[in-house]
Design an enzyme around this catalytic site. Structure first.
Site, mmCIF file in Angstrom:
data_model
loop_
_atom_site.group_PDB
_atom_site.id
_atom_site.type_symbol
_atom_site.label_atom_id
_atom_site.label_comp_id
_atom_site.label_asym_id
_atom_site.label_seq_id
_atom_site.Cartn_x
_atom_site.Cartn_y
_atom_site.Cartn_z
ATOM 1 N N GLY A 155 26.048 6.273 23.979
ATOM 2 C CA GLY A 155 26.564 5.477 25.100
ATOM 3 C C GLY A 155 27.999 5.817 25.465
ATOM 4 O O GLY A 155 28.387 5.669 26.614
ATOM 5 N N PHE A 156 28.768 6.267 24.495
ATOM 6 C CA PHE A 156 30.178 6.532 24.745
ATOM 7 C C PHE A 156 30.668 7.730 23.944
ATOM 8 O O PHE A 156 30.194 7.956 22.824
ATOM 9 C CB PHE A 156 31.023 5.302 24.354
ATOM 10 C CG PHE A 156 30.593 4.049 25.061
ATOM 11 C CD1 PHE A 156 31.079 3.747 26.328
ATOM 12 C CD2 PHE A 156 29.655 3.202 24.478
ATOM 13 C CE1 PHE A 156 30.652 2.596 26.999
ATOM 14 C CE2 PHE A 156 29.220 2.049 25.142
ATOM 15 C CZ PHE A 156 29.718 1.751 26.403
ATOM 16 N N GLY A 157 31.611 8.440 24.515
ATOM 17 C CA GLY A 157 32.304 9.487 23.765
ATOM 18 C C GLY A 157 33.430 8.859 22.962
ATOM 19 O O GLY A 157 33.753 7.677 23.145
ATOM 20 N N GLY A 158 33.999 9.637 22.073
ATOM 21 C CA GLY A 158 35.205 9.200 21.377
ATOM 22 C C GLY A 158 35.008 8.181 20.264
ATOM 23 O O GLY A 158 35.959 7.516 19.862
ATOM 24 N N MET A 183 19.756 9.963 27.738
ATOM 25 C CA MET A 183 19.821 8.638 27.091
ATOM 26 C C MET A 183 19.314 7.636 28.117
ATOM 27 O O MET A 183 20.059 6.789 28.626
ATOM 28 C CB MET A 183 21.272 8.356 26.664
ATOM 29 C CG MET A 183 21.683 9.194 25.457
ATOM 30 S SD MET A 183 23.470 9.268 25.245
ATOM 31 C CE MET A 183 23.808 10.673 26.300
ATOM 32 N N HIS A 189 20.907 15.978 27.496
ATOM 33 C CA HIS A 189 20.609 14.874 26.574
ATOM 34 C C HIS A 189 20.357 13.622 27.405
ATOM 35 O O HIS A 189 21.285 13.040 27.970
ATOM 36 C CB HIS A 189 21.824 14.696 25.638
ATOM 37 C CG HIS A 189 21.708 13.570 24.661
ATOM 38 N ND1 HIS A 189 22.780 13.116 23.927
ATOM 39 C CD2 HIS A 189 20.665 12.803 24.291
ATOM 40 C CE1 HIS A 189 22.407 12.124 23.137
ATOM 41 N NE2 HIS A 189 21.117 11.905 23.350
ATOM 42 N N ASP A 191 25.363 14.925 29.153
ATOM 43 C CA ASP A 191 24.934 13.589 28.726
ATOM 44 C C ASP A 191 24.557 12.706 29.902
ATOM 45 O O ASP A 191 25.415 12.368 30.733
ATOM 46 C CB ASP A 191 26.073 12.912 27.947
ATOM 47 C CG ASP A 191 26.234 13.492 26.558
ATOM 48 O OD1 ASP A 191 25.237 13.518 25.818
ATOM 49 O OD2 ASP A 191 27.359 13.919 26.211
ATOM 50 N N MET A 209 21.848 11.692 16.124
ATOM 51 C CA MET A 209 23.023 10.980 16.649
ATOM 52 C C MET A 209 23.895 10.506 15.484
ATOM 53 O O MET A 209 23.424 9.809 14.580
ATOM 54 C CB MET A 209 22.607 9.766 17.482
ATOM 55 C CG MET A 209 21.919 10.096 18.797
ATOM 56 S SD MET A 209 22.844 11.193 19.887
ATOM 57 C CE MET A 209 24.374 10.281 20.147
ATOM 58 N N MET A 237 23.201 9.034 31.062
ATOM 59 C CA MET A 237 23.059 7.635 30.603
ATOM 60 C C MET A 237 22.664 6.755 31.770
ATOM 61 O O MET A 237 23.252 6.857 32.852
ATOM 62 C CB MET A 237 24.394 7.148 30.040
ATOM 63 C CG MET A 237 24.947 8.020 28.939
ATOM 64 S SD MET A 237 26.563 7.415 28.442
ATOM 65 C CE MET A 237 26.970 8.623 27.177
ATOM 66 N N HIS A 246 26.621 20.885 26.831
ATOM 67 C CA HIS A 246 25.892 19.662 26.496
ATOM 68 C C HIS A 246 26.152 18.635 27.607
ATOM 69 O O HIS A 246 27.304 18.285 27.888
ATOM 70 C CB HIS A 246 26.353 19.123 25.139
ATOM 71 C CG HIS A 246 25.609 17.904 24.669
ATOM 72 N ND1 HIS A 246 24.392 17.976 24.017
ATOM 73 C CD2 HIS A 246 25.906 16.582 24.769
ATOM 74 C CE1 HIS A 246 23.978 16.754 23.720
ATOM 75 N NE2 HIS A 246 24.875 15.887 24.170
ATOM 76 N N ASP A 304 25.395 15.029 17.085
ATOM 77 C CA ASP A 304 26.070 14.592 18.306
ATOM 78 C C ASP A 304 26.852 13.300 18.086
ATOM 79 O O ASP A 304 26.268 12.240 17.862
ATOM 80 C CB ASP A 304 25.008 14.405 19.403
ATOM 81 C CG ASP A 304 25.614 14.073 20.764
ATOM 82 O OD1 ASP A 304 26.849 14.105 20.894
ATOM 83 O OD2 ASP A 304 24.822 13.788 21.690
ATOM 84 N N GLY A 305 28.180 13.416 18.195
ATOM 85 C CA GLY A 305 29.034 12.231 18.195
ATOM 86 C C GLY A 305 30.070 12.224 17.088
ATOM 87 O O GLY A 305 29.740 12.375 15.916
ATOM 88 N N GLY A 306 31.331 12.096 17.471
ATOM 89 C CA GLY A 306 32.405 11.933 16.494
ATOM 90 C C GLY A 306 32.718 13.163 15.663
ATOM 91 O O GLY A 306 33.309 13.044 14.581
ATOM 92 N N GLY A 360 32.774 16.426 22.241
ATOM 93 C CA GLY A 360 33.335 16.040 23.531
ATOM 94 C C GLY A 360 34.834 15.931 23.468
ATOM 95 O O GLY A 360 35.568 16.845 23.845
ATOM 96 N N SER A 381 30.542 18.734 24.984
ATOM 97 C CA SER A 381 29.961 17.709 25.851
ATOM 98 C C SER A 381 30.851 17.491 27.069
ATOM 99 O O SER A 381 32.006 17.078 26.944
ATOM 100 C CB SER A 381 29.800 16.398 25.095
ATOM 101 O OG SER A 381 29.602 15.353 26.032
HETATM 102 C C1 DX5 Z 1 27.317 9.982 23.074
HETATM 103 C C2 DX5 Z 1 26.984 11.329 23.690
HETATM 104 C C3 DX5 Z 1 27.794 12.401 23.095
HETATM 105 C C4 DX5 Z 1 29.258 12.285 23.377
HETATM 106 C C5 DX5 Z 1 30.006 12.933 22.258
HETATM 107 O O1 DX5 Z 1 26.469 9.015 23.530
HETATM 108 O O2 DX5 Z 1 25.618 11.645 23.471
HETATM 109 O O3 DX5 Z 1 27.305 13.692 23.452
HETATM 110 O O4 DX5 Z 1 29.631 12.868 24.602
HETATM 111 O O5 DX5 Z 1 31.355 12.688 22.436
HETATM 112 P P1 DX5 Z 1 32.389 12.801 21.236
HETATM 113 O O6 DX5 Z 1 32.283 14.190 20.694
HETATM 114 O O7 DX5 Z 1 33.693 12.513 21.913
HETATM 115 O O8 DX5 Z 1 32.011 11.773 20.206
HETATM 116 ZN ZN ZN Z 2 24.969 13.796 23.780
#
Ligand code: DX5
Ligand code: ZN
Length: 215
Positions: A141-144, A67, A65, A34, A136, A36, A32, A174-176, A196, A7
């Site tokens: 909404g956020f990475g990490g 959002m 993606h 993202d 999901m 938003m 990927h 997707d995520g974490g 990401g 991502s």
């Molecule tokens: C979250 C995004 C993800 C995000 C993943 O809303 O859709 O694609 O970038 O980031 P990580 O892998 O850091 O959780």
């Molecule tokens: Zn995503």
């Protein structure tokens, strides 16, 4: 072997070219991307203009993606920006079937993303029409953020529905995702891993992508 989709949200936006080049020489399969809107999710990332700069750097498959609310207003713009697939959120689309048809008519693959609280069985009547389900594993909404463990049950359930119906719909998670939980996600039935922070904050992103790919 899973498909790996780093991502770009976790990339260095002051030097995007460098991070795109890194993905290009890596064994990553997809980009990927993202998007938003600050309405569907409580954060704003970037839009079709930056997406076009990103897609112009690569021959790899660009998985966008969305959002956002009202994705029908932007589908053409993301097609023009070089998206290969467009994923919309189940929760943002009261006319989901129409949204999917629009994306396919524009010549892109179509995906549907579901939030952590949305059960997989709600996709029953759209599954045969789509190329991808994005499950999901964090609230978008956020990475990490930390991976939500119940996602594993959802992936297994979705995979069994897809296999029973002999569909070719891919499951993307997707995520974490980290090196420690990725194996259990693949074993549950995922085809595509989005990552990401795990990729871009790694000491050696190329090696990290290869490790995820070879799990
Ligand atoms: C979250 C995004 C993800 C995000 C993943 O809303 O859709 O694609 O970038 O980031 P990580 O892998 O850091 O959780
Ligand atoms: Zn995503």
């Amino acid at each position: 072997m899973p498909l790996i989709a780093p991502s770009l949200l976790a990339a260095n936006f002051l030097n995007l070219q460098q991070d795109c080049d890194l993905l290009n020489i890596s064994v990553a399969d997809w980009f990927h991307i993202d998007i938003m809107d600050g309405v569907f999710v409580p954060n704003i990332s970037f839009g079709s203009m930056i997406t076009k700069f990103i897609t112009s750097t690569t021959q790899k498959f660009c998985d966008v993606h969305l959002m956002i609310e009202n994705p029908d207003r932007y589908a053409q713009a993301f097609k023009d920006a070089g998206a290969n697939s467009l994923t919309v959120h189940y929760e943002a689309c009261p006319h989901l079937h129409r949204n999917i048809q629009q994306i396919k008519n524009l010549g892109m693959q179509a995906g549907v993303a579901i939030n952590p609280h949305t059960p997989v069985h709600l996709l029953q009547d759209i599954l045969a029409d789509i190329d991808l389900v994005c499950v999901m594993s964090v609230n978008p909404g956020f990475g990490g953020q930390a991976f939500i463990p119940n996602t594993i049950t959802k992936i297994k359930e979705l995979r069994s529905i897809i296999d029973k119906q002999n569909l070719h719909t891919k499951i993307e998670v997707d995520g974490g995702i980290t090196l420690s939980n990725a194996k259990s996600i693949i074993d549950a039935g995922a085809h595509v891993l989005v990552a990401g922070n795990t990729v871009f904050k790694a000491a050696d992103p190329l090696a990290m992508i290869a490790s995820l790919k070879n799990l």
